[in-house]
Design an enzyme around this catalytic site. Structure first.
Site, PDB file in Angstrom:
ATOM      1  N   LEU A  14      95.670  28.874  31.297  1.00  0.00           N
ATOM      2  CA  LEU A  14      96.828  27.078  31.855  1.00  0.00           C
ATOM      3  C   LEU A  14      97.829  27.199  31.187  1.00  0.00           C
ATOM      4  O   LEU A  14      97.148  26.436  29.632  1.00  0.00           O
ATOM      5  CB  LEU A  14      94.924  26.403  31.329  1.00  0.00           C
ATOM      6  CG  LEU A  14      93.787  26.554  32.000  1.00  0.00           C
ATOM      7  CD1 LEU A  14      93.142  24.981  31.729  1.00  0.00           C
ATOM      8  CD2 LEU A  14      94.340  26.148  33.155  1.00  0.00           C
ATOM      9  N   HIS A  15      98.815  27.817  31.323  1.00  0.00           N
ATOM     10  CA  HIS A  15      99.821  27.120  30.575  1.00  0.00           C
ATOM     11  C   HIS A  15     100.744  26.317  31.524  1.00  0.00           C
ATOM     12  O   HIS A  15     100.203  25.334  32.091  1.00  0.00           O
ATOM     13  CB  HIS A  15     100.694  28.664  30.557  1.00  0.00           C
ATOM     14  CG  HIS A  15     101.096  29.353  32.188  1.00  0.00           C
ATOM     15  ND1 HIS A  15     102.526  28.565  33.059  1.00  0.00           N
ATOM     16  CD2 HIS A  15     100.488  30.133  32.739  1.00  0.00           C
ATOM     17  CE1 HIS A  15     102.258  29.295  33.890  1.00  0.00           C
ATOM     18  NE2 HIS A  15     100.551  30.158  34.258  1.00  0.00           N
ATOM     19  N   THR A  16     102.089  26.120  31.073  1.00  0.00           N
ATOM     20  CA  THR A  16     103.065  24.652  31.688  1.00  0.00           C
ATOM     21  C   THR A  16     102.600  24.005  32.658  1.00  0.00           C
ATOM     22  O   THR A  16     101.994  23.396  33.269  1.00  0.00           O
ATOM     23  CB  THR A  16     104.222  24.807  31.022  1.00  0.00           C
ATOM     24  OG1 THR A  16     104.445  25.415  29.333  1.00  0.00           O
ATOM     25  CG2 THR A  16     104.888  23.487  31.451  1.00  0.00           C
TER      26      THR A  16
ATOM     27  N   ARG B 317     109.236  31.046  31.455  1.00  0.00           N
ATOM     28  CA  ARG B 317     108.093  30.594  31.583  1.00  0.00           C
ATOM     29  C   ARG B 317     107.663  30.065  30.282  1.00  0.00           C
ATOM     30  O   ARG B 317     106.793  29.994  30.195  1.00  0.00           O
ATOM     31  CB  ARG B 317     107.586  32.036  32.027  1.00  0.00           C
ATOM     32  CG  ARG B 317     106.073  31.478  33.242  1.00  0.00           C
ATOM     33  CD  ARG B 317     105.982  32.441  33.907  1.00  0.00           C
ATOM     34  NE  ARG B 317     104.425  32.295  34.272  1.00  0.00           N
ATOM     35  CZ  ARG B 317     103.988  31.899  35.466  1.00  0.00           C
ATOM     36  NH1 ARG B 317     104.755  31.353  36.531  1.00  0.00           N
ATOM     37  NH2 ARG B 317     102.915  31.298  35.940  1.00  0.00           N
TER      38      ARG B 317
END
Lengths: 89, 605
Positions: A14-16, B317
């Protein structure tokens, strides 16, 4: 109240971007939405909260929905997890 | 400040700052000094009846910040892609985050204090928590939260964060973020100049992608300059001139005009082959790092990609665990756009000057854990990337380029991993190019010296002259004390290049060069004469390289190369090649890159 269990499928966790998708989707609904991980609960409409979970691939999460449109909210959020946030082809 | 005669104070002193060229172009105009000093916030108690007004003031600031970030993320999406945009979108969501927005409102109401203080107080709590986190990903989000905090506070003070930046200004800053450059470019600024940063830092990459002239690493510039000062920014020479004298200004207006005409004149070269007068063909390829740069291939006439740096896809990223499927999604887009020409993907090249996100500091990073050394130690990075690249090879021609190889042992170790990954994919029924070419970067002198043996085991060589020069001459380019000793045309470096090319040709494999030298027209005749097959450079430099190639006979270039190899110093080589280019009447851009010598306008196009 609806409680659903999900697994983080997408490799990056659950990154950005997934976190933004969850919050944007949850905010469309009136129901309260909480995410619980390892006994730690955060407000699922809070981007900082979702990021702070730092949930990685394979993490098991409990999603808690409570409110008049809880059914629709649960469906929308669970399907995000199932589709791996659009990362899995 | 300095002691000066008091006469004529209205005539400010011309000052020249030398930095590192980051994006080509020449800008002349007033400076806008972009200051990002820390926001100082003081608590101010409110009377009960002021609370409502304060809440409204906060709401207005949040709305303005939302508009800012909407604009930034839409520009980022259009110019830089979905991934970069998601960072700004997350920042926008933070503004209304209940743990931010609701808490700030509650703080203003219960503590009866000004919104500025409430914003700082609430966000500082979050910041402390993130900074203490043991997740590298979360610690990296600290910068996002600081941006959000400062953006709201500036709007509260009605200091317009960026809207004060007028078009037609040169932006000068200590440092710029990716977001800054994106927003500035949208406002039609003339150029960017920063105290810090290098040619591969975010600012530089963005500036090149967006076509904004830029110079970085101009130590002390932002302290010496003020908004409104007139300046010249020369993105070719990597120079900023503050308060130029009328003579310098006139000279530069001419230089700017010549550059404009040069760009125009290059247009006719784009569709032509890179062929000498006697019909010897060379291949010109592009060095890229962003998907959004793919348009540049056609614009500047590149035949495929000689170097796609994959670090940026990862760094944009955030965390390094970019999934295999997501990588495939990116690589496939690139391959499909570039085919039938090949795309050469360099595997993640971390370390050296490209920081690893883990707090990892070495005394001597260039001799440390970098390139292939990192990949072999970190299968969690290498495996998914290899799988994704192999799978992408089903959609068009892909070449694999291994960074920072030093010994045959480690290269063979890499080949074992590659074989294992191929076997795995085969077992899973995935299709890929079984004969995918594998090349190595030749950037360590040990490899150049052993090139004949490496050539038996690789499919192509790609010479990385930036590092090869640093390692050969024992000069760290980033160290101001020795940087001027970095001599790209030193005969020692040329001899290693020759050894590599000769070894490659004896074994029938092509040799490419992807360092900055490949885009430097001054080096073109020597490299062509040494027998280089492929030049790979940032696309804007390719037409000029082509111009030089098209103006010479191969035999003449070979004679020049032979002389250069016998030269005793880099200075001798430069003198040889300058004379040669003048004779052949093809050193136009080189004249622009040379010092102001040629500024009297004697050159015509």
């Amino acid at each position: 109240m609806i409680v659903r269990e999900v697994t983080v499928k997408n490799k990056a966790g659950l990154h950005t971007r997934p976190a933004s998708m969850i919050v944007r989707t949850a905010s469309r609904f009136k129901s309260d939405f909480y995410i619980e991980k390892d006994g730690y609960e955060i407000n699922g409409k809070s981007i900082i909260g979702v990021m702070t979970l730092a949930a990685e691939q394979g993490a098991r999460l409990k999603l808690i929905f409570d409110g008049e449109d809880e059914q629709e909210a649960a469906e929308a959020i669970v399907s995000l997890f199932e589709q791996g946030f659009g990362e899995v082809e | 400040m300095e002691l000066q005669p008091t006469a004529a104070p209205e005539e400010p002193q011309e000052r020249v700052f030398q930095g590192v060229p980051a994006a080509p172009g020449i800008a002349i105009g007033p400076v806008y000094l972009f200051n990002k000093e820390e926001v100082v916030v003081e608590a101010r108690p409110l009377a009960q009846e002021e609370v409502e007004v304060e809440l409204e003031r906060f709401e207005q600031a949040v709305q303005r910040a939302e508009r800012d970030l909407d604009k930034i993320s839409s520009v980022a999406r259009e110019k830089l892609g979905e991934e970069s945009a998601s960072v700004f979108e997350a920042q926008r969501l933070m503004l209304r985050d209940p743990s931010v927005y609701d808490q700030i409102r509650a703080f203003i109401t219960t503590q009866r204090c000004n919104a500025d203080y409430a914003v700082a107080h609430v966000l500082d709590q979050h910041l402390k928590r993130l900074e203490a986190s043991n997740s590298a990903y979360l610690r990296e989000r600290v910068a996002d939260l600081i941006d959000v905090k400062e953006r709201i506070i500036r709007h509260l003070r009605r200091e317009k964060l960026l809207s004060a930046v007028d078009p037609e200004h040169i932006i000068v800053a200590e440092n710029l973020s990716a977001a800054d450059v994106v927003l500035f470019s949208r406002r039609g600024i003339l150029g960017c100049a920063t105290d810090h940063g290098g040619p591969t830092s975010h600012v530089s990459i963005m500036a090149r992608a967006l076509g904004v002239p830029a110079v970085v690493s101009l130590h002390g510039l932002s302290d010496a300059i003020q908004t409104g000062d007139l300046a010249i920014l020369d993105g070719l020479l990597g120079r900023v001139i503050v308060n130029p004298s009328p003579a310098t200004l006139a000279q530069y207006r001419m230089r700017q005009e010549r550059y404009r005409r040069l760009l125009e004149a290059q247009q006719y070269l784009v569709p032509l082959p890179a062929e000498t007068l006697d019909g010897h063909r060379f291949t010109l390829r592009a060095n890229l790092e962003l998907i959004e740069e793919l348009d540049l291939l056609q614009k500047y006439g590149a035949e495929g990609i000689g170097l796609f740096r994959t670090e940026v896809l990862f760094l944009m990223r955030g965390p390094l665990n970019v999934s295999e499927d997501y990588q495939l999604h990116l690589y496939r887009q690139i391959v499909e756009r570039v085919k039938p020409a090949p795309t050469t993907f360099r595997l993640l090249d971390l370390g050296g000057d490209k920081m690893l996100p883990v707090a990892h500091r070495e005394h001597n990073p260039f001799l440390g854990w970098r390139g292939l050394r990192v990949l072999l130690d970190k299968p969690e990075l290498l495996f998914p990337q290899l799988r994704a690249l192999l799978r992408a090879s089903a959609y068009g021609p892909v070449r694999l380029l291994v960074p920072m190889v030093t010994t045959l042992d480690e290269f063979r170790q890499f080949l074992d991993v590659l074989d294992a990954v191929k076997a795995e994919l085969r077992a899973q029924g995935e299709s890929f190019d079984e004969g995918i070419p594998v090349g190595i970067m030749v950037e360590v002198p040990a490899v150049a010296l052993m090139a004949d043996l490496f050539a038996e085991e690789v499919d192509f060589f790609s010479i990385g002259t930036n590092d090869l020069t640093q390692y050969t001459l024992a000069v760290d380019r980033g160290n101001d004390l020795v940087a001027r000793r970095y001599e790209a045309l030193h005969p020692a470096v040329l001899r290693l290049i020759k050894a590599t090319i000769d070894a490659g040709h004896r074994h029938g494999i092509p040799v490419s060069l992807c360092g900055e030298l490949a885009g430097d027209p001054q080096a073109t005749p020597i490299l062509a004469g040494l027998g280089l097959d492929e030049f790979s450079a940032a696309p804007p430099y390719l037409p000029e390289v082509k111009r030089v190639i098209r103006a010479m006979h191969l035999g003449e270039a070979q004679a020049l190369a032979a002389q250069a190899l016998q030269a005793r110093t880099a200075g001798e080589v430069v003198a040889l090649v300058s004379a040669w280019l003048r004779e052949h009447g093809c050193g136009l851009l080189q004249h622009m890159q040379a010092d102001e010598a040629s500024a009297n306008g004697t050159l015509s196009l």
